[in-house]
Design an enzyme around this catalytic site. Structure first.
Site, PDB file in Angstrom:
ATOM      1  N   LYS A   1       0.859  -1.192   0.000  1.00 26.02           N
ATOM      2  CA  LYS A   1       0.000   0.000   0.000  1.00 26.02           C
ATOM      3  C   LYS A   1       0.891   1.236   0.000  1.00 26.02           C
ATOM      4  CE  LYS A   1      -2.087   1.982   3.597  1.00 26.02           C
ATOM      5  NZ  LYS A   1      -2.085   3.453   3.522  1.00 26.02           N
TER       6      LYS A   1
ATOM      7  N   LYS B   1      -7.246   8.376  -1.356  1.00 29.68           N
ATOM      8  CA  LYS B   1      -8.471   8.902  -0.723  1.00 29.68           C
ATOM      9  C   LYS B   1      -8.979  10.135  -1.462  1.00 29.68           C
ATOM     10  CE  LYS B   1      -7.448   7.208   3.971  1.00 29.68           C
ATOM     11  NZ  LYS B   1      -6.036   6.783   3.909  1.00 29.68           N
TER      12      LYS B   1
ATOM     13  N   ARG C   1      -2.716  -5.953  14.265  1.00 32.19           N
ATOM     14  CA  ARG C   1      -1.557  -6.169  15.134  1.00 32.19           C
ATOM     15  C   ARG C   1      -1.481  -7.651  15.496  1.00 32.19           C
ATOM     16  NH1 ARG C   1      -0.802  -2.025  13.470  1.00 32.19           N
ATOM     17  NH2 ARG C   1      -0.290  -0.032  14.426  1.00 32.19           N
TER      18      ARG C   1
ATOM     19  N   ASN D   1     -16.143  15.585 -11.686  1.00 34.96           N
ATOM     20  CA  ASN D   1     -15.295  15.743 -12.864  1.00 34.96           C
ATOM     21  C   ASN D   1     -13.806  15.687 -12.509  1.00 34.96           C
ATOM     22  OD1 ASN D   1     -15.073  16.412 -15.745  1.00 34.96           O
ATOM     23  ND2 ASN D   1     -14.198  18.346 -14.981  1.00 34.96           N
ATOM     24  N   THR D   2     -13.455  16.306 -11.400  1.00 33.60           N
ATOM     25  CA  THR D   2     -12.044  16.338 -10.984  1.00 33.60           C
ATOM     26  C   THR D   2     -11.572  14.969 -10.511  1.00 33.60           C
ATOM     27  OG1 THR D   2     -12.260  18.651 -10.404  1.00 33.60           O
ATOM     28  CG2 THR D   2     -10.423  17.489  -9.407  1.00 33.60           C
TER      29      THR D   2
ATOM     30  N   HIS E   1     -11.227  12.942  -3.114  1.00 39.25           N
ATOM     31  CA  HIS E   1     -12.474  13.579  -2.671  1.00 39.25           C
ATOM     32  C   HIS E   1     -12.537  14.972  -3.286  1.00 39.25           C
ATOM     33  CE1 HIS E   1     -15.251  14.579   1.023  1.00 39.25           C
ATOM     34  NE2 HIS E   1     -15.815  14.847  -0.143  1.00 39.25           N
TER      35      HIS E   1
HETATM   36  O1  C5P Z   1       1.519   0.766  10.898  1.00 39.29           O
HETATM   37  P1  C5P Z   1       0.071   0.399  10.797  1.00 39.29           P
HETATM   38  O2  C5P Z   1      -0.170  -1.074  10.609  1.00 39.29           O
HETATM   39  O3  C5P Z   1      -0.769   1.016  11.877  1.00 39.29           O
HETATM   40  O4  C5P Z   1      -0.362   1.089   9.406  1.00 39.29           O
HETATM   41  C1  C5P Z   1      -1.681   1.047   8.944  1.00 39.29           C
HETATM   42  C2  C5P Z   1      -1.791   1.670   7.589  1.00 39.29           C
HETATM   43  O5  C5P Z   1      -3.168   1.742   7.259  1.00 39.29           O
HETATM   44  C3  C5P Z   1      -1.262   3.105   7.503  1.00 39.29           C
HETATM   45  O6  C5P Z   1      -0.811   3.302   6.166  1.00 39.29           O
HETATM   46  C4  C5P Z   1      -2.491   3.943   7.754  1.00 39.29           C
HETATM   47  O7  C5P Z   1      -2.421   5.203   7.154  1.00 39.29           O
HETATM   48  C5  C5P Z   1      -3.542   3.092   7.061  1.00 39.29           C
HETATM   49  N1  C5P Z   1      -4.910   3.325   7.469  1.00 39.29           N
HETATM   50  C6  C5P Z   1      -5.322   3.198   8.787  1.00 39.29           C
HETATM   51  N2  C5P Z   1      -6.629   3.439   9.102  1.00 39.29           N
HETATM   52  C7  C5P Z   1      -7.495   3.784   8.140  1.00 39.29           C
HETATM   53  C8  C5P Z   1      -7.092   3.890   6.814  1.00 39.29           C
HETATM   54  C9  C5P Z   1      -5.766   3.654   6.519  1.00 39.29           C
HETATM   55  O8  C5P Z   1      -4.526   2.864   9.646  1.00 39.29           O
HETATM   56  N3  C5P Z   1      -8.755   3.973   8.440  1.00 39.29           N
END
Ligand code: C5P
Length: 238
Positions: A32, A61, A184, A67-68, A63
């Site tokens: 990602k 993301k 996690r 058109n844009t 938003h």
């Molecule tokens: O390091 P960690 O596992 O927390 O990273 C999670 C990733 O997912 C980061 O890139 C964070 O920006 C992204 N993310 C998030 N929560 C969201 C959308 C995206 O943690 N709602």
């Protein structure tokens, strides 16, 4: 099982991102890249990461007016990313315009269109934040409403927190993809994430893709960390 892990390369440094992508490539399903990476390295940086052969979720993301956003989707289409996202709160006209642009651009280029998904309510928002922007319904109701709107507009899925995964698996169709950050492994540090789940729990709740950043990228051995997670998932699904 298709490897559901997309590792979040949250860095502005192209060499660091490339090093991580190459280190974990045999143990993850994709990477990602978010605004941090994109604003520093642009489309050329994305193309460099694509050379690793790993599918890319380009987390921009989007938003803006329809058109844009359609123009922005067309502009990144040549990169051939696997997943691209917009904000569901941009509304149905914007989401439909984005989906149409993605399909048209891919057809023109003879490539597969990205899976276009939406962000519902940012996970950094709590009920107070929602009220401050004039949104008085509970966060979970707003998440379901926006996810269902996303589905009606023809997009392929949403990003959702572990807390919402089971709810949305029930509220949306089985083929609607749930992309879940806040993962996690058991016993690891939650850092700044408030709503977390283990990889096995998130999959059991119905997640299709697990976005995992620091649990892999900040490990002493990122490849071993990714391999351990996929090992646990395989064990749980056996
Ligand atoms: O390091 P960690 O596992 O927390 O990273 C999670 C990733 O997912 C980061 O890139 C964070 O920006 C992204 N993310 C998030 N929560 C969201 C959308 C995206 O943690 N709602």
């Amino acid at each position: 099982m298709t490897n559901p892990i997309y590792v979040a390369l949250d860095t502005t440094d192209l060499e660091v991102a490339l090093g991580l992508a190459n280190a974990v490539r045999d143990h993850v399903g994709g990477v990602k890249l978010g605004l941090e990476f994109f604003n520093a390295n642009g489309p050329d940086g994305v193309a460099k990461i694509a050379e690793t052969g790993l599918p890319i979720f380009l987390d921009l993301k989007l938003h803006d007016i329809p058109n844009t956003v359609a123009g922005a989707v067309r502009a990144v289409a040549p990169l051939g990313v696997a997943i691209l996202n917009v904000h569901a709160s941009g509304g149905p006209a914007m989401m439909r315009a984005a989906q149409e642009a993605a399909q048209e651009a891919a057809a023109k280029a003879g490539t597969t269109a990205p899976l276009l998904i939406a962000v519902t309510v940012l996970t950094s928002f709590d009920e107070n934040d929602l009220r401050s922007v004039g949104q008085h319904r509970p966060a979970s109701e707003q998440v379901i409403r926006l996810a269902q709107l996303t589905q009606v507009c023809g997009l392929g899925g949403v990003v959702c927190s572990p807390k919402e995964t089971a709810l949305l698996r029930y509220a949306c169709s089985p083929d609607f993809k749930l992309i879940v950050p806040g993962i996690r492994p058991a016993g690891s540090d939650t850092q700044d994430q408030k709503r977390v789940a283990t990889p096995v729990q998130a999959k059991a709740d119905g997640a299709d893709i697990l976005v995992i950043g620091r649990a892999i990228t900040a490990a002493d051995d990122p490849a071993a960390a990714a391999a351990a997670i996929i090992g646990e998932l395989n064990e749980a699904s056996a």
